[in-house]
Design a protein around this motif. Sequence first.
Motif, PDB file in Angstrom:
ATOM      1  N   THR A 168      -4.779  -0.722  -3.490  1.00  0.00           N
ATOM      2  CA  THR A 168      -4.375   0.725  -3.574  1.00  0.00           C
ATOM      3  C   THR A 168      -4.785   1.528  -4.527  1.00  0.00           C
ATOM      4  OG1 THR A 168      -3.000   0.327  -1.673  1.00  0.00           O
ATOM      5  CG2 THR A 168      -3.287   2.500  -2.620  1.00  0.00           C
ATOM      6  N   MET A 169      -4.238   0.708  -5.817  1.00  0.00           N
ATOM      7  CA  MET A 169      -4.530   1.430  -7.042  1.00  0.00           C
ATOM      8  C   MET A 169      -5.758   1.134  -7.755  1.00  0.00           C
ATOM      9  SD  MET A 169      -2.123   3.142  -8.154  1.00  0.00           S
ATOM     10  CE  MET A 169      -0.210   3.575  -8.105  1.00  0.00           C
ATOM     11  N   ALA A 170      -6.525   0.154  -6.939  1.00  0.00           N
ATOM     12  CA  ALA A 170      -7.962  -0.085  -7.466  1.00  0.00           C
ATOM     13  C   ALA A 170      -8.885   1.107  -6.744  1.00  0.00           C
ATOM     14  CB  ALA A 170      -8.472  -1.165  -6.904  1.00  0.00           C
ATOM     15  N   GLN A 171      -8.462   1.798  -5.899  1.00  0.00           N
ATOM     16  CA  GLN A 171      -9.031   2.809  -5.089  1.00  0.00           C
ATOM     17  C   GLN A 171      -8.335   4.231  -5.433  1.00  0.00           C
ATOM     18  OE1 GLN A 171     -10.928   2.374  -1.000  1.00  0.00           O
ATOM     19  NE2 GLN A 171      -9.636   0.446  -0.857  1.00  0.00           N
ATOM     20  N   ARG A 172      -7.812   4.263  -6.620  1.00  0.00           N
ATOM     21  CA  ARG A 172      -6.733   5.491  -6.947  1.00  0.00           C
ATOM     22  C   ARG A 172      -7.574   6.766  -6.546  1.00  0.00           C
ATOM     23  NH1 ARG A 172      -2.635   5.992 -11.734  1.00  0.00           N
ATOM     24  NH2 ARG A 172      -2.210   8.176 -11.250  1.00  0.00           N
ATOM     25  N   HIS A 173      -8.792   6.859  -7.158  1.00  0.00           N
ATOM     26  CA  HIS A 173      -9.398   8.198  -7.442  1.00  0.00           C
ATOM     27  C   HIS A 173      -9.726   8.661  -5.760  1.00  0.00           C
ATOM     28  CE1 HIS A 173      -9.425   8.498 -11.362  1.00  0.00           C
ATOM     29  NE2 HIS A 173     -10.158   7.316 -11.515  1.00  0.00           N
ATOM     30  N   ALA A 174     -10.147   7.687  -4.826  1.00  0.00           N
ATOM     31  CA  ALA A 174     -10.316   7.724  -3.458  1.00  0.00           C
ATOM     32  C   ALA A 174      -8.995   8.255  -2.742  1.00  0.00           C
ATOM     33  CB  ALA A 174     -11.097   6.665  -3.010  1.00  0.00           C
ATOM     34  N   VAL A 175      -8.053   7.578  -3.019  1.00  0.00           N
ATOM     35  CA  VAL A 175      -6.856   7.795  -2.485  1.00  0.00           C
ATOM     36  C   VAL A 175      -6.384   9.245  -2.815  1.00  0.00           C
ATOM     37  CG1 VAL A 175      -4.330   7.149  -2.241  1.00  0.00           C
ATOM     38  CG2 VAL A 175      -6.205   5.170  -2.134  1.00  0.00           C
ATOM     39  N   GLU A 176      -6.544   9.648  -4.016  1.00  0.00           N
ATOM     40  CA  GLU A 176      -5.991  10.900  -4.510  1.00  0.00           C
ATOM     41  C   GLU A 176      -6.761  11.972  -3.828  1.00  0.00           C
ATOM     42  OE1 GLU A 176      -3.954  10.082  -8.842  1.00  0.00           O
ATOM     43  OE2 GLU A 176      -6.392  10.554  -8.850  1.00  0.00           O
ATOM     44  N   ASP A 177      -8.248  11.798  -3.810  1.00  0.00           N
ATOM     45  CA  ASP A 177      -9.065  12.635  -3.136  1.00  0.00           C
ATOM     46  C   ASP A 177      -8.469  12.698  -1.563  1.00  0.00           C
ATOM     47  OD1 ASP A 177     -10.211  13.134  -5.295  1.00  0.00           O
ATOM     48  OD2 ASP A 177     -12.117  11.894  -4.729  1.00  0.00           O
ATOM     49  N   PHE A 178      -8.400  11.596  -0.790  1.00  0.00           N
ATOM     50  CA  PHE A 178      -7.957  11.865   0.443  1.00  0.00           C
ATOM     51  C   PHE A 178      -6.423  12.487   0.648  1.00  0.00           C
ATOM     52  CE2 PHE A 178      -5.225  10.147   4.140  1.00  0.00           C
ATOM     53  CZ  PHE A 178      -6.347  10.348   5.073  1.00  0.00           C
ATOM     54  N   VAL A 184       0.787  -1.304  -0.111  1.00  0.00           N
ATOM     55  CA  VAL A 184       0.047  -0.100   0.007  1.00  0.00           C
ATOM     56  C   VAL A 184       0.947   1.165   0.092  1.00  0.00           C
ATOM     57  CG1 VAL A 184      -1.692   1.311   1.146  1.00  0.00           C
ATOM     58  CG2 VAL A 184      -1.865  -1.303   1.220  1.00  0.00           C
ATOM     59  N   LEU A 185       1.936   1.303   0.970  1.00  0.00           N
ATOM     60  CA  LEU A 185       2.857   2.490   0.837  1.00  0.00           C
ATOM     61  C   LEU A 185       3.591   2.640  -0.372  1.00  0.00           C
ATOM     62  CD1 LEU A 185       4.441   1.782   4.243  1.00  0.00           C
ATOM     63  CD2 LEU A 185       2.874   3.807   3.565  1.00  0.00           C
ATOM     64  N   GLY A 186       3.813   1.469  -1.185  1.00  0.00           N
ATOM     65  CA  GLY A 186       4.505   1.825  -2.328  1.00  0.00           C
ATOM     66  C   GLY A 186       3.468   2.526  -3.332  1.00  0.00           C
ATOM     67  N   ALA A 187       2.292   2.119  -3.550  1.00  0.00           N
ATOM     68  CA  ALA A 187       1.316   2.922  -4.224  1.00  0.00           C
ATOM     69  C   ALA A 187       1.110   4.373  -3.842  1.00  0.00           C
ATOM     70  CB  ALA A 187      -0.079   1.884  -4.443  1.00  0.00           C
ATOM     71  N   LEU A 188       1.158   4.335  -2.549  1.00  0.00           N
ATOM     72  CA  LEU A 188       0.935   5.944  -2.041  1.00  0.00           C
ATOM     73  C   LEU A 188       2.154   6.684  -2.324  1.00  0.00           C
ATOM     74  CD1 LEU A 188      -0.215   5.106   1.709  1.00  0.00           C
ATOM     75  CD2 LEU A 188      -1.656   6.066  -0.283  1.00  0.00           C
ATOM     76  N   VAL A 214       9.578   4.855   2.355  1.00  0.00           N
ATOM     77  CA  VAL A 214       9.032   3.941   1.956  1.00  0.00           C
ATOM     78  C   VAL A 214       9.982   2.840   1.005  1.00  0.00           C
ATOM     79  CG1 VAL A 214       7.356   2.930   0.083  1.00  0.00           C
ATOM     80  CG2 VAL A 214       6.812   5.087   1.451  1.00  0.00           C
ATOM     81  N   ARG A 215      10.948   3.364   0.338  1.00  0.00           N
ATOM     82  CA  ARG A 215      11.755   2.602  -0.273  1.00  0.00           C
ATOM     83  C   ARG A 215      12.751   1.779   0.752  1.00  0.00           C
ATOM     84  NH1 ARG A 215      13.169   7.293  -3.444  1.00  0.00           N
ATOM     85  NH2 ARG A 215      15.234   7.245  -2.216  1.00  0.00           N
TER      86      ARG A 215
END
Length: 376
Positions: free
Chosen positions: A363-373, A23-27, A66-67
């Motif tokens: 996480t990428m499946a919720q990309r739009h929600a994550v970007e809004d957050f 998840v952190l990698g996607a963030l 994250v790395r």
Amino acid sequence: MGSDKAALVLTGGGARAAYQVGVLGALRELWGHREGNPFPILCGTSAGAINAVALATYAHDFSLAVRKVAWIWRHFHVDQVYRADAASLLATGARWGGALLTGWLVRQTPRSLLDNAPLERLLGATIDFSAIGRAIDERHLHAVSVTVSGYTSGESLAFFQAADGVGGWRRAQRLGVRATLGIPHLMASSAIPFVFPAVRINREYFGDGSMRQLAPISPAVHLGAQRILVVGSGRLSEEGRQQADAYPSLAQIAGHAMSSIFLDSLAVDLERLERINKTVGGLSDAQRSAAGINLRPIEALVISPSRRIDAIAGHHRKSLPRGMRLVLGGVGGMRRSGSTLLSYLLFEPGFTRALMSLGYEDTMAQRHAVEDFLRL
């Protein structure tokens, strides 16, 4: 850092915490090259506490943090967390056998099933705890908390290190205490009951923070978060009842107990937060003030596994060292029904990388929600 502080809440789950790293990698990818720290408040429990503190030490550079965390999880092996060699496992078996047969006579009390001294050495070699204070002083970090459970008091205690002005709290069976975080706090928070030994801090012995943690989101709220991203270590709802012909193995019972410890309280707390948001959200600031209501709406986003982690663990069971396979096999841990217990102990690259991939995909499946957050 602005007043609209976002918190990252990382739950427990032993080896399952590799999912959080995906998840952190996607963030990190979504955050890109932006300056600043997207999560000035970090809250962790059990293995999630280790990830949270590791992020806190690199709060000045989220991408680097994250790395660093991902590299460790991608190369994890069991012997970096607990002793799994034949000699150590035989010695542990002898101690438990002796306690069961003669403990009433000589009062032998084994501390745990496994020796996690290697984890303590790993934490000492990889985490610079002094960097937490520097990150707070330089305003890259507002607060970080580590939750433990007291074996004497029965309380859920959040040790936190934070900016000036952040005070402690006390609620029913839970409290927050300011502290300078170190290895003992992480070892205590990740001390899975029976599996790893309890750790003494000050006057009390503490174990895994997921025990008695009735409100996993609470520390983030008390530390000032207005937005909370929660990363779970298991599905919040499982399949319905199925017919069972065979009596459950010890591993199946232990796995069920661990799931109750690590997963159930999070689902309940999220439901509670949703109800509070609906109630408080219907009132204006003036109405809440007039009624003496100090609660405020909290924006929350949850990312949890879309697939059963125990099923993934079952596919990687043979990657465990031979000694551990024999031990778990004796209690049913190498069967399909025992995969839940296996998933908490399977610190091997094949499994951790599979969970990291799943965390990234979810996480990428919720990309739009994550970007809004993240206000991107």
